[in-house]
Design a protein around this motif. Structure first.
Motif, short mmCIF file in Angstrom:
data_model
loop_
_atom_site.label_atom_id
_atom_site.label_comp_id
_atom_site.label_asym_id
_atom_site.label_seq_id
_atom_site.Cartn_x
_atom_site.Cartn_y
_atom_site.Cartn_z
N ALA A 33 -0.72 6.17 -2.56
CA ALA A 33 -1.48 5.03 -3.09
C ALA A 33 -1.17 3.76 -2.31
O ALA A 33 -2.07 2.96 -2.01
N ILE A 34 0.10 3.57 -1.96
CA ILE A 34 0.49 2.38 -1.19
C ILE A 34 -0.14 2.40 0.19
O ILE A 34 -0.70 1.39 0.65
N LEU A 35 -0.07 3.53 0.86
CA LEU A 35 -0.65 3.64 2.20
C LEU A 35 -2.17 3.50 2.16
O LEU A 35 -2.76 2.85 3.04
N PHE A 75 -4.32 0.62 4.01
CA PHE A 75 -5.35 1.02 4.96
C PHE A 75 -6.71 0.41 4.61
O PHE A 75 -7.42 -0.11 5.49
N LEU A 76 -7.08 0.44 3.33
CA LEU A 76 -8.36 -0.14 2.90
C LEU A 76 -8.37 -1.65 3.10
O LEU A 76 -9.39 -2.24 3.46
N ALA A 77 -7.22 -2.29 2.86
CA ALA A 77 -7.13 -3.74 3.09
C ALA A 77 -7.30 -4.06 4.57
O ALA A 77 -7.98 -5.03 4.95
N GLY A 114 10.27 -1.66 1.85
CA GLY A 114 10.28 -0.88 3.08
C GLY A 114 9.09 -1.26 3.93
O GLY A 114 9.16 -2.13 4.80
N LEU A 115 7.95 -0.62 3.66
CA LEU A 115 6.72 -0.94 4.38
C LEU A 115 6.31 -2.39 4.15
O LEU A 115 5.82 -3.06 5.07
#
Length: 305
Positions: free
Chosen positions: A69-71, A75-77, A143-144
Motif C-alpha cells: 500500500a505504501i509503495l 507510485f501513484l503520487a 525508512g522509505l
C-alpha cells in the motif's frame, strides 16, 4: 449503523474535546501528552490488547500488504506529479513534491487506526492492525519516508537519528513484551484494569489528535492535499482491497486491512516535513482534511468489505 454512529460519537466527541482543550491550554500540554502516550500509553495498550488478540491466522501477511500500500501510494503520487507536469507544463517545487508523496503513502494506522479497528472489528483481530502498523507503517515512514524526504527536502540527512528513532520506539519493544506476556496468567482484577488502561490510552490518543488539529491553521494547499488524499484514502484501498482474497485475507481480517489502508496521513509526515524542510503547509492541510474525510469514507469501506 447503530455501531457506526456510536463510533462516530466517540471519535468526534473525543477529538472535539481535544480541539477545545488545545485552544485553551498551554502549547506544552499536547507535547507532554504526546510524550506520555509515546512512552507509556500506546505501549500499555499494545500489551493489553495483545492478550485477547488471535494470533493463529496468517497475520504476518498484514505488514506485507502495508508495504504494498505504501509503495502503491508513492507510485501513484509520483505519476500524478509527472502527469501534471506533462499536461500543464508546470510542476511542484521539490519540497511540495516530497510532502505530496508522503501524504499519499503513510497512514495514521496507530492513533486513529487502532481505535477504529477495535470499535468496528473487535480485539480478536487487533493483531492484524498491530502488525500492519508496527511492521509496515512505522518502517514505511522512517525508512522509505526518510529517503524520500531527504531526496526532496532542503535539510540535512541524519540516517543515524532515524535508525535510532526506530530502534528505541517503545511500541516495538512493547510488541515483543506483549507477545511474551500472553503466556503469563494474571488475576481477573488485574486483567480488568489492564484492559481499562489500554482503552484509556486509546481515548487519550484521540484527545491528542484534537489538540494537534487545534494548532493547524493553514489551508493554503487544499487542492494538492485533496489529490494526495484521493490517492491515499480512496484509490489505494480500492485497488488493493479488491485483491485481498488473492492473499487469502477475507472476512473481518480483510476489513481490518482495508480500514488501515484507508486511514488519513500519519503525523509522521508532519515530523518529516519539519525535519527535512518540506512543504509544511501541505503536510498540515493533508492532516486536518484527512481526519474530516475519514468520517465520510469509513462507512463506504465498511459497506464494500
Amino acid at each position: 449503523m447503530a455501531h457506526l454512529l456510536e463510533l462516530y460519537v466517540k471519535l468526534a466527541g473525543l477529538i472535539l474535546i481535544g480541539f477545545f482543550l488545545g485552544r485553551k491550554l498551554p502549547a506544552a500540554v499536547p507535547q507532554r501528552l504526546g510524550q506520555f502516550l509515546f512512552w507509556v500509553g500506546v505501549p500499555l495498550s499494545i500489551v493489553a490488547f495483545l492478550r485477547q488478540a488471535d494470533l493463529s491466522a496468517q497475520i504476518w501477511i498484514a505488514p506485507a500488504i502495508a508495504h504494498l500500500a505504501i509503495l502503491l501510494g508513492a507510485f501513484l503520487a509520483w505519476l500524478t506529479i509527472k502527469g501534471q507536469a506533462y499536461l500543464t507544463n508546470t510542476t511542484f517545487q521539490h519540497p511540495t513534491q516530497g510532502s505530496f508523496i508522503l501524504a499519499a503513502m503513510v497512514g495514521n494506522t496507530g492513533y486513529i487506526g487502532f481505535p477504529v479497528t477495535l470499535a468496528m472489528v473487535g480485539q480478536d483481530y487487533f493483531a492484524w492492525a498491530l502488525f500492519y502498523d508496527l511492521l509496515g507503517s512505522l518502517f514505511g515512514a522512517y525508512g522509505l519516508g526518510v529517503a524520500l524526504a531527504s531526496r526532496f527536502g532542503y535539510g540535512g540527512t541524519n540516517y543515524w537519528q532515524m535508525t535510532q528513532a526506530i530502534s528505541i520506539n517503545p511500541a516495538l519493544w512493547s510488541f515483543g513484551l506483549g507477545l511474551w506476556f500472553r503466556q503469563i496468567s494474571i488475576s481477573p482484577t488485574a486483567e480488568f484494569y489492564l484492559e481499562k488502561s489500554g482503552w484509556s490510552a486509546v481515548a487519550l490518543s484521540l484527545v491528542l489528535i484534537g489538540m494537534r488539529l487545534s494548532l493547524l491553521t493553514s489551508w493554503q494547499r487544499f487542492p494538492q492535499a485533496a489529490i494526495s488524499l484521493a490517492i491515499k484514502m480512496l484509490l489505494v484501498p480500492l485497488l488493493l482491497g479488491s485483491t485481498l482474497s488473492l492473499f487469502g485475507v477475507t472476512g473481518s481480517a480483510a476489513k481490518v486491512i482495508v480500514i488501515q489502508m484507508a486511514m488519513p496521513p500519519a503525523f509522521a509526515t508532519m515530523v518529516l516535513a519539519e525535519t527535512f524542510n518540506l512543504d509544511r503547509d501541505l503536510a498540515v492541510t493533508s492532516l486536518a482534511l484527512g481526519v474530516m474525510l475519514l468520517l465520510v469514507t469509513l462507512p463506504v469501506w465498511l459497506w464494500l468489505f
